[in-house]
Enzyme design. Sequence first.
Site, PDB file in Angstrom:
ATOM      1  N   ARG A 229      18.286  24.369 -24.029  1.00  0.00           N
ATOM      2  CA  ARG A 229      18.947  25.670 -24.096  1.00  0.00           C
ATOM      3  C   ARG A 229      20.282  25.514 -24.825  1.00  0.00           C
ATOM      4  O   ARG A 229      21.030  24.574 -24.574  1.00  0.00           O
ATOM      5  CB  ARG A 229      19.202  26.231 -22.690  1.00  0.00           C
ATOM      6  CG  ARG A 229      17.941  26.571 -21.914  1.00  0.00           C
ATOM      7  CD  ARG A 229      17.273  27.825 -22.450  1.00  0.00           C
ATOM      8  NE  ARG A 229      16.101  28.211 -21.674  1.00  0.00           N
ATOM      9  CZ  ARG A 229      14.867  27.831 -21.942  1.00  0.00           C
ATOM     10  NH1 ARG A 229      14.628  27.025 -22.974  1.00  0.00           N
ATOM     11  NH2 ARG A 229      13.851  28.242 -21.192  1.00  0.00           N
ATOM     12  N   GLU A 258      20.347  33.939 -30.380  1.00  0.00           N
ATOM     13  CA  GLU A 258      19.331  33.793 -31.421  1.00  0.00           C
ATOM     14  C   GLU A 258      18.942  35.164 -31.969  1.00  0.00           C
ATOM     15  O   GLU A 258      18.847  36.114 -31.194  1.00  0.00           O
ATOM     16  CB  GLU A 258      18.107  33.064 -30.854  1.00  0.00           C
ATOM     17  CG  GLU A 258      18.413  31.654 -30.376  1.00  0.00           C
ATOM     18  CD  GLU A 258      17.214  30.943 -29.761  1.00  0.00           C
ATOM     19  OE1 GLU A 258      16.145  31.586 -29.631  1.00  0.00           O
ATOM     20  OE2 GLU A 258      17.339  29.757 -29.416  1.00  0.00           O
ATOM     21  N   HIS A 275      14.248  27.437 -33.159  1.00  0.00           N
ATOM     22  CA  HIS A 275      13.559  27.456 -31.864  1.00  0.00           C
ATOM     23  C   HIS A 275      12.043  27.358 -32.059  1.00  0.00           C
ATOM     24  O   HIS A 275      11.281  28.250 -31.669  1.00  0.00           O
ATOM     25  CB  HIS A 275      13.906  28.721 -31.083  1.00  0.00           C
ATOM     26  CG  HIS A 275      13.778  28.528 -29.595  1.00  0.00           C
ATOM     27  ND1 HIS A 275      14.571  29.170 -28.680  1.00  0.00           N
ATOM     28  CD2 HIS A 275      12.933  27.752 -28.860  1.00  0.00           C
ATOM     29  CE1 HIS A 275      14.239  28.810 -27.460  1.00  0.00           C
ATOM     30  NE2 HIS A 275      13.237  27.947 -27.547  1.00  0.00           N
TER      31      HIS A 275
END
Length: 300
Positions: A229, A258, A275
């Site tokens: 994270r 994001e 990601h």
Amino acid sequence: MSKKVLLGTSSFGALDSAPIEKLKEFGFDVIPNPYKRKLTKDEVVDLLGNDVEALVAGLEPLDREVFEKTSLKVLSRCGSGMSNVDSEAAKELNIAVYNTPDGPTQAVAELTLGSLLNLLRHVSLMDQRLHQGEWSKQIGFQLKKKTVCIIGFGKIGQRFAGLLKPFDVRIIAVDPYLKENAGVEVMELKDALKISDIISLHCSGEECLIGKDEFLLIKEGAFILNAARGALVDEDALLEALDDKRVAGVWFDTFAKEPYDGKLKNYEQALLTPHVGSYTLEGRRDMEMETVNNLLSYYK
């Protein structure tokens, strides 16, 4: 009247439509994520409304407020981490919660290893420069004999450790749930940071673990990998550590916000990916189908 399911994840079924087709076969009206990114809390509430009872969950915030404002009955998380889900509130409100703890394990572990080797040998940097017509040879490092600190020794951390073993490295695990006889060297974070050449985050949670004080402890020239994270690392403190050369390089696949548009983009020492830890064809297929099967098990 058919049941409705919201696809909270931004790209569910993009590689293989079989999971979505299975939902439709079971009688669901499938509502896609119209924003193609991580949803905000307000967007989740708006999309769920009062008539959507099932959710294929990504990383969108799923707290008590979301649950109480909607008619959600079941959420199936496409992924392993559950830090964005208030599981206690879900339990109190009789909302069934599932996840896929095994789904992303191999894909994330492999990407972490590949990104580490990339950082150590400056592969992406030299590739970029060569594409620009610059013949720029960079001295790198070997992985052999390095000390690797793995923060969070769950399924992904353990798989990453397994991939590292042929490289003859020293592995240190930082995990409050590990016992001394866990078969791996276990240390407190502050002690591990002082001696580790490589620090790799694979833990859950959103609280900052590596902040300004921790960066003062980190061994000079260390590399940091984050496949967990973004909020686990204080970005401002990280930028200072990069400027001071205390940190030699970083790979981040996850970010506090994001899509990412922060200052790390200005650093050659920063390898950044959007990601994609679980984004292998095999991994996504397995994880998405498991997500659907978990959701359908609630109804069966």
